[in-house]
Design a protein around this motif. Structure first.
Motif, short mmCIF file in Angstrom:
data_model
loop_
_atom_site.label_atom_id
_atom_site.label_comp_id
_atom_site.label_asym_id
_atom_site.label_seq_id
_atom_site.Cartn_x
_atom_site.Cartn_y
_atom_site.Cartn_z
N LEU A 78 0.85 -1.19 0.00
CA LEU A 78 0.00 0.00 0.00
C LEU A 78 0.89 1.24 0.00
CD1 LEU A 78 -2.88 -0.68 2.57
CD2 LEU A 78 -2.93 -0.96 0.09
N PRO A 79 0.59 2.23 -0.85
CA PRO A 79 1.40 3.44 -0.89
C PRO A 79 1.14 4.34 0.30
CG PRO A 79 -0.45 3.66 -2.38
CD PRO A 79 -0.51 2.26 -1.84
N TYR A 80 2.20 5.00 0.75
CA TYR A 80 2.05 5.98 1.83
C TYR A 80 2.47 7.37 1.37
CZ TYR A 80 7.12 5.79 2.58
OH TYR A 80 8.49 5.86 2.41
N ARG A 81 3.12 7.46 0.21
CA ARG A 81 3.52 8.76 -0.33
C ARG A 81 3.42 8.72 -1.84
NH1 ARG A 81 9.68 10.08 0.76
NH2 ARG A 81 9.21 11.67 -0.79
N GLN A 82 3.30 9.90 -2.44
CA GLN A 82 3.17 10.00 -3.89
C GLN A 82 4.03 11.17 -4.36
OE1 GLN A 82 1.61 8.33 -6.49
NE2 GLN A 82 2.60 9.83 -7.81
N THR B 5 4.08 22.35 -26.84
CA THR B 5 3.05 21.63 -26.09
C THR B 5 2.33 22.58 -25.14
OG1 THR B 5 4.64 21.01 -24.36
CG2 THR B 5 4.34 19.47 -26.19
N THR B 6 1.16 22.17 -24.71
CA THR B 6 0.41 22.95 -23.74
C THR B 6 0.24 22.13 -22.47
OG1 THR B 6 -1.70 22.13 -24.63
CG2 THR B 6 -0.84 24.20 -25.51
N GLY B 7 0.12 22.82 -21.35
CA GLY B 7 -0.02 22.12 -20.08
C GLY B 7 1.31 21.60 -19.58
N VAL B 8 1.29 21.05 -18.38
CA VAL B 8 2.49 20.53 -17.74
C VAL B 8 2.33 19.03 -17.53
CG1 VAL B 8 3.93 20.56 -15.67
CG2 VAL B 8 3.01 22.70 -16.58
N THR B 9 3.23 18.27 -18.14
CA THR B 9 3.26 16.82 -17.98
C THR B 9 4.57 16.43 -17.32
OG1 THR B 9 1.87 16.43 -19.92
CG2 THR B 9 3.23 14.59 -19.16
N THR B 10 4.48 15.61 -16.31
CA THR B 10 5.68 15.13 -15.63
C THR B 10 5.47 13.66 -15.28
OG1 THR B 10 7.23 15.57 -13.82
CG2 THR B 10 4.89 15.88 -13.35
N PHE B 11 6.37 13.10 -14.50
CA PHE B 11 6.22 11.70 -14.10
C PHE B 11 6.43 11.59 -12.60
CE2 PHE B 11 10.79 12.11 -14.58
CZ PHE B 11 11.32 11.30 -13.58
N GLY B 12 6.01 10.48 -12.05
CA GLY B 12 6.15 10.30 -10.62
C GLY B 12 6.02 8.85 -10.22
N SER B 13 6.14 8.62 -8.94
CA SER B 13 6.09 7.26 -8.41
C SER B 13 5.54 7.26 -6.99
CB SER B 13 7.49 6.64 -8.38
OG SER B 13 8.07 6.57 -9.67
N PRO B 14 4.69 6.30 -6.69
CA PRO B 14 4.30 6.11 -5.30
C PRO B 14 5.38 5.32 -4.58
CG PRO B 14 3.15 4.54 -6.68
CD PRO B 14 3.96 5.41 -7.60
N THR B 15 5.49 5.52 -3.29
CA THR B 15 6.36 4.71 -2.43
C THR B 15 5.46 3.97 -1.46
OG1 THR B 15 8.04 6.44 -2.60
CG2 THR B 15 8.40 4.75 -0.95
N ALA B 16 5.77 2.72 -1.20
CA ALA B 16 4.84 1.89 -0.44
C ALA B 16 5.55 1.02 0.58
CB ALA B 16 4.05 0.99 -1.40
N PHE B 17 4.77 0.46 1.46
CA PHE B 17 5.25 -0.55 2.40
C PHE B 17 4.61 -1.88 2.06
CE2 PHE B 17 5.85 3.21 5.27
CZ PHE B 17 7.23 3.08 5.41
N ALA B 18 5.40 -2.94 2.16
CA ALA B 18 4.92 -4.30 1.94
C ALA B 18 5.36 -5.16 3.11
CB ALA B 18 5.47 -4.86 0.63
N VAL B 19 4.71 -6.30 3.26
CA VAL B 19 5.06 -7.23 4.34
C VAL B 19 5.80 -8.41 3.75
CG1 VAL B 19 4.17 -8.72 6.17
CG2 VAL B 19 3.04 -6.53 5.68
N ASN B 20 6.96 -8.68 4.31
CA ASN B 20 7.75 -9.84 3.90
C ASN B 20 6.95 -11.10 4.19
OD1 ASN B 20 9.66 -11.84 3.48
ND2 ASN B 20 11.23 -10.90 4.78
N LYS B 21 6.85 -11.99 3.21
CA LYS B 21 6.08 -13.21 3.41
C LYS B 21 6.67 -14.08 4.52
CE LYS B 21 3.44 -16.47 0.66
NZ LYS B 21 3.17 -17.01 -0.69
N ARG B 22 7.94 -13.89 4.83
CA ARG B 22 8.60 -14.66 5.89
C ARG B 22 8.55 -13.95 7.25
NH1 ARG B 22 11.92 -18.92 4.38
NH2 ARG B 22 12.12 -19.28 2.14
N ALA C 269 0.48 3.61 7.97
CA ALA C 269 1.24 4.47 7.07
C ALA C 269 0.37 5.01 5.94
CB ALA C 269 2.43 3.71 6.49
N ALA C 270 -0.62 4.21 5.50
CA ALA C 270 -1.49 4.63 4.40
C ALA C 270 -2.70 5.43 4.87
CB ALA C 270 -1.96 3.40 3.62
#
Length: 431
Positions: A149-153, A304-321, A335-336
């Protein structure tokens, strides 16, 4: 940070940060994972992988808030160098490591770990309530299942040194094209040797060229056809050849720190993600830098018109072990949630969950720029995913990164490097 820089090409446009609503995930009864070890005092120590803990204040803010809300759980950070993080975590998981919570620095790593069945499924958390206001959640959708689940964007914009621009009598055009940016970077470059101030700094991540190109041309980084990279490589190589940016080979060999480059006044312009805001606010508060800074929208392709950029969410996951699966899921939930978002907002981090109140609090932070251009930088018209998620993402990322480095150190021309990318991705991955 991709960072490289984080589901898929269908990522919706993000209209600024003024997202409404709140997330209140209710932790479902967890029957998966190993049972919690018995403790006479009910105390649990939860291990969480992080990178550059001392320079990433969001982690401490989030851990402190969680521990205050859950006094029986103590967070133990597993601190890893940022540049070594993907490789280190990959090795840890492959070796059966039992660290409880794994921070997903980008979706490429997430794709790798989820496809290898190394993460605990969290679909119950993702679907337990309304998550429509949790930006970036779609990036973690694997055939209807979620393993993080992401906690930041974060998204990319332009940082600039106000003092250096004022000294040169220069202003940022609005809108700012890559042609404008190139001209300005050359004009702002001053001095020689150790006293040289560069007009711009481009970090060594391939996204600085390739993700920008994909976002602003509509190109597909999973396609096997990378001719759409050409113009952006010409911008990057042109500035490097002109001496207006620190050359890639030097930055790579010296493991250049983008924070040091900007905070020491060694560069006037720097494309970078919003995650850096928390770092510079902290440095200013500690008196570690006196740089006067501002924000601007990412430069755009001419015409071009408008502002286009890129990004990434950062998330926490649970180790299966993980041996503390219930507590680990509780942390991911926190966190989410609104409480997690409020905690990281206080240190200048852009949360995945947004409300108007959180946005107002963000711009009310001490040290945040107050000018209209900086505020405009926070409302891009479109934010695309840094790297689409598929079973091929990790392998393609490796190839694109290898060829990126060869282009930037002049071992290959732009045309030859792109030709090799096309050939390798098609032959080694797609076929």
């Amino acid at each position: 940070m991709i960072t490289s820089g984080k589901g898929g090409a269908r990522r919706q446009a993000v209209k600024g940060l003024a997202l409404a609503g709140a997330l209140s995930l209710t932790l479902a009864a967890c029957g998966s994972g190993d049972p919690e070890p018995a403790d006479p005092n009910g105390k649990i120590t939860l291990s969480v992988t992080v990178w550059n803990l001392a320079k990433t204040p969001e982690f401490k803010a989030l851990f402190d808030a969680f521990q205050q809300a859950n006094p029986n759980i103590t967070i133990k950070p597993i601190d890893i160098l940022a540049d070594d993080y993907p490789e280190k975590v990959t090795t840890m998981l492959a070796g059966g490591d039992k660290t409880d919570v794994i921070t997903m620095k980008n979706v490429i790593d997430y794709s790798r770990y989820s496809s290898r069945n190394q993460l605990l499924e969290l679909t119950d958390l993702a679907k337990s309530t309304d998550t429509s206001k949790l930006a970036g959640l779609d990036a973690f959708d694997v055939s209807g299942k979620y393993y993080a689940l992401p906690y930041r964007q974060d998204f990319w914009l332009l940082y600039y040194n106000k003092t250096l621009l004022d000294k040169a009598g220069a202003k940022l055009p609005d809108p700012l094209t890559w042609d404008d940016y190139t001209k300005l970077a050359k004009e702002l470059t001053q001095g020689e040797g150790g006293d040289k101030v560069y007009g711009a700094y481009h970090h060594t991540w391939r996204s600085v060229v390739q993700a920008i190109a994909a976002a602003q041309t509509g190109g597909d980084q999973l396609s096997g056809d990378y001719t759409f990279f050409t113009d952006q490589y010409n911008v990057a190589k042109g500035l490097q050849d002109a001496g207006a940016v620190l050359d890639f080979g030097t930055a790579k060999s010296q493991q250049a720190d983008y924070r040091t480059q900007f905070e020491s006044g060694k560069t006037a312009l720097m494309p970078m993600g919003t995650w850096y805001i928390s770092g510079i606010l902290e440095a200013k508060a500690k008196g570690a830098t006196d740089v006067e800074w501002g924000l601007a929208p990412m430069p755009q392709r001419p015409g071009t018109t408008g502002v286009t950029t890129f990004g990434s969410p950062t998330a926490f996951a649970v180790n299966k072990r993980s041996e503390h699966a219930d507590a680990a899921k509780k942390f991911v939930e926190f966190a989410a949630s609104k409480a997690g978002a409020e905690a990281i907002t206080k240190v200048g981090v852009v949360p995945a969950l947004q409300t108007p109140e959180i946005t107002e609090a963000y711009f009310g932070l001490k040290g945040m720029p107050e000018d209209e251009l900086s505020k405009k930088a926070f409302v891009p018209d479109k934010v695309t995913l840094e790297m689409p998620v598929s079973e091929n993402s990790s392998d393609i990322d490796t190839i694109l990164n290898e060829e990126h480095e060869l282009i930037m150190v002049n071992d290959k021309s732009v045309a030859d490097g792109i030709r090799t990318m096309n050939e390798r991705v098609k032959s080694e991955v797609l076929n």
